[in-house]
Design a protein around this motif. Structure first.
Motif, PDB file in Angstrom:
ATOM      1  N   CYS A 151     -15.637  13.347  82.468  1.00 17.09           N
ATOM      2  CA  CYS A 151     -16.520  12.237  82.833  1.00 17.09           C
ATOM      3  C   CYS A 151     -17.751  12.306  81.937  1.00 17.09           C
ATOM      4  N   ILE A 152     -18.034  11.207  81.239  1.00 20.06           N
ATOM      5  CA  ILE A 152     -19.254  11.092  80.448  1.00 20.06           C
ATOM      6  C   ILE A 152     -20.252  10.349  81.330  1.00 20.06           C
ATOM      7  N   GLY A 153     -21.368  10.976  81.636  1.00 23.30           N
ATOM      8  CA  GLY A 153     -22.323  10.461  82.610  1.00 23.30           C
ATOM      9  C   GLY A 153     -23.056   9.207  82.168  1.00 23.30           C
ATOM     10  N   ARG A 154     -23.753   8.637  83.118  1.00 21.52           N
ATOM     11  CA  ARG A 154     -24.547   7.423  82.927  1.00 21.52           C
ATOM     12  C   ARG A 154     -25.656   7.697  81.907  1.00 21.52           C
ATOM     13  N   HIS A 155     -25.809   6.822  80.932  1.00 21.80           N
ATOM     14  CA  HIS A 155     -26.796   6.942  79.853  1.00 21.80           C
ATOM     15  C   HIS A 155     -26.618   8.214  79.027  1.00 21.80           C
ATOM     16  N   ALA A 156     -25.481   8.866  79.123  1.00 23.22           N
ATOM     17  CA  ALA A 156     -25.233  10.068  78.320  1.00 23.22           C
ATOM     18  C   ALA A 156     -24.853   9.666  76.895  1.00 23.22           C
ATOM     19  N   ILE A 157     -25.086  10.584  75.975  1.00 28.74           N
ATOM     20  CA  ILE A 157     -24.742  10.375  74.569  1.00 28.74           C
ATOM     21  C   ILE A 157     -23.846  11.518  74.125  1.00 28.74           C
ATOM     22  N   VAL A 158     -22.730  11.151  73.498  1.00 25.75           N
ATOM     23  CA  VAL A 158     -21.835  12.139  72.892  1.00 25.75           C
ATOM     24  C   VAL A 158     -21.969  11.975  71.391  1.00 25.75           C
ATOM     25  N   GLY A 159     -22.360  13.043  70.702  1.00 26.85           N
ATOM     26  CA  GLY A 159     -22.591  12.993  69.264  1.00 26.85           C
ATOM     27  C   GLY A 159     -21.325  12.769  68.468  1.00 26.85           C
ATOM     28  N   ALA A 160     -21.492  12.214  67.281  1.00 23.56           N
ATOM     29  CA  ALA A 160     -20.376  11.929  66.383  1.00 23.56           C
ATOM     30  C   ALA A 160     -19.576  13.198  66.117  1.00 23.56           C
ATOM     31  N   GLY A 161     -18.258  13.061  66.129  1.00 26.67           N
ATOM     32  CA  GLY A 161     -17.370  14.166  65.820  1.00 26.67           C
ATOM     33  C   GLY A 161     -17.224  15.211  66.902  1.00 26.67           C
ATOM     34  N   SER A 162     -17.849  15.012  68.035  1.00 28.73           N
ATOM     35  CA  SER A 162     -17.784  16.003  69.120  1.00 28.73           C
ATOM     36  C   SER A 162     -16.422  15.978  69.802  1.00 28.73           C
ATOM     37  N   VAL A 163     -16.032  17.123  70.344  1.00 26.61           N
ATOM     38  CA  VAL A 163     -14.818  17.230  71.148  1.00 26.61           C
ATOM     39  C   VAL A 163     -15.271  17.639  72.541  1.00 26.61           C
ATOM     40  N   VAL A 164     -15.105  16.722  73.504  1.00 22.55           N
ATOM     41  CA  VAL A 164     -15.647  16.932  74.842  1.00 22.55           C
ATOM     42  C   VAL A 164     -14.542  17.441  75.762  1.00 22.55           C
ATOM     43  N   THR A 165     -14.728  18.665  76.258  1.00 21.73           N
ATOM     44  CA  THR A 165     -13.740  19.307  77.118  1.00 21.73           C
ATOM     45  C   THR A 165     -14.221  19.424  78.561  1.00 21.73           C
ATOM     46  N   LYS A 166     -15.535  19.199  78.785  1.00 22.69           N
ATOM     47  CA  LYS A 166     -16.121  19.299  80.126  1.00 22.69           C
ATOM     48  C   LYS A 166     -17.010  18.093  80.371  1.00 22.69           C
ATOM     49  N   ASP A 167     -17.274  17.802  81.651  1.00 24.32           N
ATOM     50  CA  ASP A 167     -18.123  16.669  82.014  1.00 24.32           C
ATOM     51  C   ASP A 167     -19.486  16.755  81.328  1.00 24.32           C
ATOM     52  N   VAL A 168     -20.021  15.586  80.964  1.00 19.59           N
ATOM     53  CA  VAL A 168     -21.366  15.479  80.406  1.00 19.59           C
ATOM     54  C   VAL A 168     -22.222  14.810  81.478  1.00 19.59           C
TER      55      VAL A 168
END
Length: 193
Positions: A151-168
């Motif tokens: 889950c990517i949270g409200r108003h959260a930012i995931v940076g370019a090229g990132s690999v997301v394995t856990k909630d942000v």
């Protein structure tokens, strides 16, 4: 100053699917979606024909004011729910067997992969599926990969090229491989929704 971190956990039940036992209905629907994806990717974007094809693919799962730039690729795309005023840049890969939800006003940059299913390492014909959730006003940077159950949270930012394995968490900035929260944003600075 204390920082309050909020993570709203979604229902994240793992589903196991044996791809060898796909029903005729699933196969027929997969073929229909593949045909529509082909047409979308070979039609002039943002025309009436293009918008009609998007509606045919997503049905009521495509919110008003949302824009998707081609090409668009994936599997089980009918399991993708897109809210209102979402912007998705080119080359989205949506592996959606476990379900993908993108809430209102989210922004997805180019070359992003949203993956809600993986092959079981011990039986490659079995998929393990968990939903992916991109909350409202989230921003996912170019080339990022979001893995099953995240889950990517409200108003959260995931940076370019990132690999997301856990909630942000909400209002967090996460970068890297695997992505880690590097900063919390001041929620008071955001315009009132």
């Amino acid at each position: 100053m204390d920082t309050e971190i909020e993570v709203r956990k979604m229902e994240c039940k793992e589903i196991r699917v044996d791809v060898r036992t796909a029903s005729i209905k699933e196969s027929t629907e997969g073929q229909r979606q593949t045909k529509i994806l082909f047409q979308i990717n070979h039609t002039m974007p943002f025309t009436d024909e293009y918008n009609h094809l998007l509606k045919e693919l997503f049905g009521n799962n495509l919110g008003d004011g949302s824009m998707i730039s081609p090409p668009l690729n994936g599997a089980c795309v009918g399991s993708v729910k897109i809210g209102r005023n979402v912007f998705i840049n080119s080359n989205l890969l949506a592996m959606a067997r476990g379900g993908i939800t993108i809430e209102d006003n989210a922004m997805i940059a180019a070359n992003v992969q949203l993956i809600s299913n993986n092959h079981d390492p011990y039986d490659l014909c079995t998929l393990t599926c968990k939903p992916v959730l991109i909350r409202e006003y989230a921003w996912v940077g170019a080339g990022a990969t979001i893995l099953p159950g995240v889950c990517i949270g409200r108003h959260a930012i995931v940076g370019a090229g990132s690999v997301v394995t856990k909630d942000v968490p909400d209002y967090a900035v996460a970068v890297g491989n695997p992505a880690k929260v590097i900063k919390m944003l001041d929620k008071e600075k955001f315009q009132k929704d």
